[in-house]
Design a protein around this motif. Structure first.
Motif, PDB file in Angstrom:
ATOM      1  N   LEU A  19      43.724  35.722  38.370  1.00 25.88           N
ATOM      2  CA  LEU A  19      43.853  36.768  39.389  1.00 25.88           C
ATOM      3  C   LEU A  19      43.569  38.149  38.808  1.00 25.88           C
ATOM      4  N   VAL A  20      43.969  38.367  37.570  1.00 29.50           N
ATOM      5  CA  VAL A  20      43.677  39.637  36.905  1.00 29.50           C
ATOM      6  C   VAL A  20      42.175  39.767  36.669  1.00 29.50           C
ATOM      7  N   ASP A  21      41.557  38.714  36.129  1.00 24.18           N
ATOM      8  CA  ASP A  21      40.124  38.752  35.798  1.00 24.18           C
ATOM      9  C   ASP A  21      39.233  38.814  37.033  1.00 24.18           C
ATOM     10  N   ILE A  22      39.518  37.978  38.018  1.00 20.11           N
ATOM     11  CA  ILE A  22      38.609  37.812  39.152  1.00 20.11           C
ATOM     12  C   ILE A  22      38.932  38.749  40.312  1.00 20.11           C
ATOM     13  N   CYS A  23      40.202  38.890  40.620  1.00 21.42           N
ATOM     14  CA  CYS A  23      40.607  39.700  41.782  1.00 21.42           C
ATOM     15  C   CYS A  23      41.005  41.119  41.402  1.00 21.42           C
ATOM     16  N   GLU A  24      40.947  41.424  40.108  1.00 22.59           N
ATOM     17  CA  GLU A  24      41.260  42.753  39.588  1.00 22.59           C
ATOM     18  C   GLU A  24      42.693  43.178  39.923  1.00 22.59           C
TER      19      GLU A  24
ATOM     20  N   GLU B 227      46.652  43.919  39.027  1.00 23.64           N
ATOM     21  CA  GLU B 227      47.498  44.317  37.918  1.00 23.64           C
ATOM     22  C   GLU B 227      48.330  43.087  37.544  1.00 23.64           C
ATOM     23  N   THR B 228      48.795  43.012  36.333  1.00 24.33           N
ATOM     24  CA  THR B 228      49.549  41.840  35.886  1.00 24.33           C
ATOM     25  C   THR B 228      50.754  41.561  36.774  1.00 24.33           C
ATOM     26  N   ILE B 229      51.512  42.582  37.129  1.00 22.44           N
ATOM     27  CA  ILE B 229      52.709  42.380  37.947  1.00 22.44           C
ATOM     28  C   ILE B 229      52.353  41.839  39.327  1.00 22.44           C
ATOM     29  N   GLN B 230      51.249  42.316  39.903  1.00 21.30           N
ATOM     30  CA  GLN B 230      50.798  41.822  41.201  1.00 21.30           C
ATOM     31  C   GLN B 230      50.394  40.355  41.098  1.00 21.30           C
ATOM     32  N   ALA B 231      49.679  40.004  40.035  1.00 17.60           N
ATOM     33  CA  ALA B 231      49.260  38.613  39.824  1.00 17.60           C
ATOM     34  C   ALA B 231      50.471  37.710  39.621  1.00 17.60           C
ATOM     35  N   GLU B 232      51.472  38.196  38.900  1.00 16.63           N
ATOM     36  CA  GLU B 232      52.700  37.416  38.704  1.00 16.63           C
ATOM     37  C   GLU B 232      53.413  37.171  40.031  1.00 16.63           C
ATOM     38  N   GLN B 233      53.491  38.192  40.866  1.00 18.47           N
ATOM     39  CA  GLN B 233      54.139  38.046  42.166  1.00 18.47           C
ATOM     40  C   GLN B 233      53.378  37.055  43.044  1.00 18.47           C
ATOM     41  N   CYS B 234      52.053  37.127  43.031  1.00 16.52           N
ATOM     42  CA  CYS B 234      51.245  36.175  43.797  1.00 16.52           C
ATOM     43  C   CYS B 234      51.470  34.753  43.298  1.00 16.52           C
ATOM     44  N   ALA B 235      51.530  34.577  41.984  1.00 18.22           N
ATOM     45  CA  ALA B 235      51.745  33.240  41.420  1.00 18.22           C
ATOM     46  C   ALA B 235      53.092  32.667  41.861  1.00 18.22           C
TER      47      ALA B 235
ATOM     48  N   GLY C  39      47.900  34.809  50.215  1.00 15.17           N
ATOM     49  CA  GLY C  39      46.712  35.634  50.413  1.00 15.17           C
ATOM     50  C   GLY C  39      46.649  36.659  49.299  1.00 15.17           C
ATOM     51  N   VAL C  40      45.693  36.487  48.393  1.00 13.07           N
ATOM     52  CA  VAL C  40      45.657  37.308  47.187  1.00 13.07           C
ATOM     53  C   VAL C  40      44.719  38.503  47.291  1.00 13.07           C
ATOM     54  N   LYS C  41      43.830  38.503  48.300  1.00 13.54           N
ATOM     55  CA  LYS C  41      42.877  39.606  48.422  1.00 13.54           C
ATOM     56  C   LYS C  41      42.347  39.631  49.850  1.00 13.54           C
TER      57      LYS C  41
ATOM     58  N   GLY D 236      39.260  41.368  52.379  1.00 12.28           N
ATOM     59  CA  GLY D 236      37.962  42.019  52.298  1.00 12.28           C
ATOM     60  C   GLY D 236      36.954  41.329  53.189  1.00 12.28           C
ATOM     61  N   SER D 237      35.726  41.751  53.060  1.00 14.96           N
ATOM     62  CA  SER D 237      34.660  41.121  53.831  1.00 14.96           C
ATOM     63  C   SER D 237      34.368  39.741  53.238  1.00 14.96           C
ATOM     64  N   PHE D 238      33.810  38.887  54.059  1.00  9.79           N
ATOM     65  CA  PHE D 238      33.467  37.546  53.588  1.00  9.79           C
ATOM     66  C   PHE D 238      32.525  37.624  52.387  1.00  9.79           C
ATOM     67  N   ASP D 239      31.541  38.522  52.470  1.00  8.43           N
ATOM     68  CA  ASP D 239      30.554  38.630  51.390  1.00  8.43           C
ATOM     69  C   ASP D 239      31.185  39.090  50.074  1.00  8.43           C
ATOM     70  N   ASP D 240      32.228  39.901  50.135  1.00  9.33           N
ATOM     71  CA  ASP D 240      32.919  40.330  48.916  1.00  9.33           C
ATOM     72  C   ASP D 240      33.837  39.242  48.368  1.00  9.33           C
ATOM     73  N   LEU D 241      34.453  38.462  49.272  1.00 15.24           N
ATOM     74  CA  LEU D 241      35.425  37.461  48.832  1.00 15.24           C
ATOM     75  C   LEU D 241      34.799  36.157  48.359  1.00 15.24           C
ATOM     76  N   ARG D 242      33.643  35.808  48.882  1.00 19.53           N
ATOM     77  CA  ARG D 242      33.040  34.510  48.532  1.00 19.53           C
ATOM     78  C   ARG D 242      32.832  34.335  47.026  1.00 19.53           C
ATOM     79  N   PRO D 243      32.241  35.304  46.309  1.00 17.58           N
ATOM     80  CA  PRO D 243      32.078  35.099  44.858  1.00 17.58           C
ATOM     81  C   PRO D 243      33.412  34.981  44.126  1.00 17.58           C
ATOM     82  N   LYS D 244      34.435  35.661  44.622  1.00 22.72           N
ATOM     83  CA  LYS D 244      35.759  35.562  44.007  1.00 22.72           C
ATOM     84  C   LYS D 244      36.344  34.166  44.230  1.00 22.72           C
TER      85      LYS D 244
END
Length: 100
Positions: free
Chosen positions: A48-53, A55-63, A73-75, A77-85
């Protein structure tokens, strides 16, 4: 196995009335990460840190939400922005989908 067409939804558009002008805006989609019995907390957090950019605390909370609720729901955005992620998370063995 679902095809990409079934797996990812298509972009949805809506029209908003703003006084004298109608504005067409792209609907925001959600990148959803699903719980599994394979990936470790550390791997999901790192991803989540590497791909969704995140912060560590946000990624920990999502996990934690993923673990306890089954998905998060971790991010947004538009479909075109989210698809590569989504594809990058899937490439790391993490179950991810795009919802709207």
């Amino acid at each position: 196995m679902n095809s990409d067409r079934d797996f990812f939804s298509s972009t949805q558009w809506k029209t908003e009335e703003t006084g004298d002008v109608d504005v067409i805006s792209e609907e925001l989609h959600n990148l959803i990460v699903w719980n599994d019995d394979v990936n470790t907390f550390d791997w999901v957090i790192e991803s989540l840190v590497d791909i969704c950019e995140h912060e560590t605390i946000q990624a920990e909370q999502c996990a934690l939400i993923i673990h306890h609720k089954g998905k998060c729901g971790v991010k947004k955005g538009s479909f075109d922005d989210l698809r590569p992620k989504a594809e990058a998370l899937i490439g790391r063995g993490i179950q991810a989908t795009i919802d709207y």
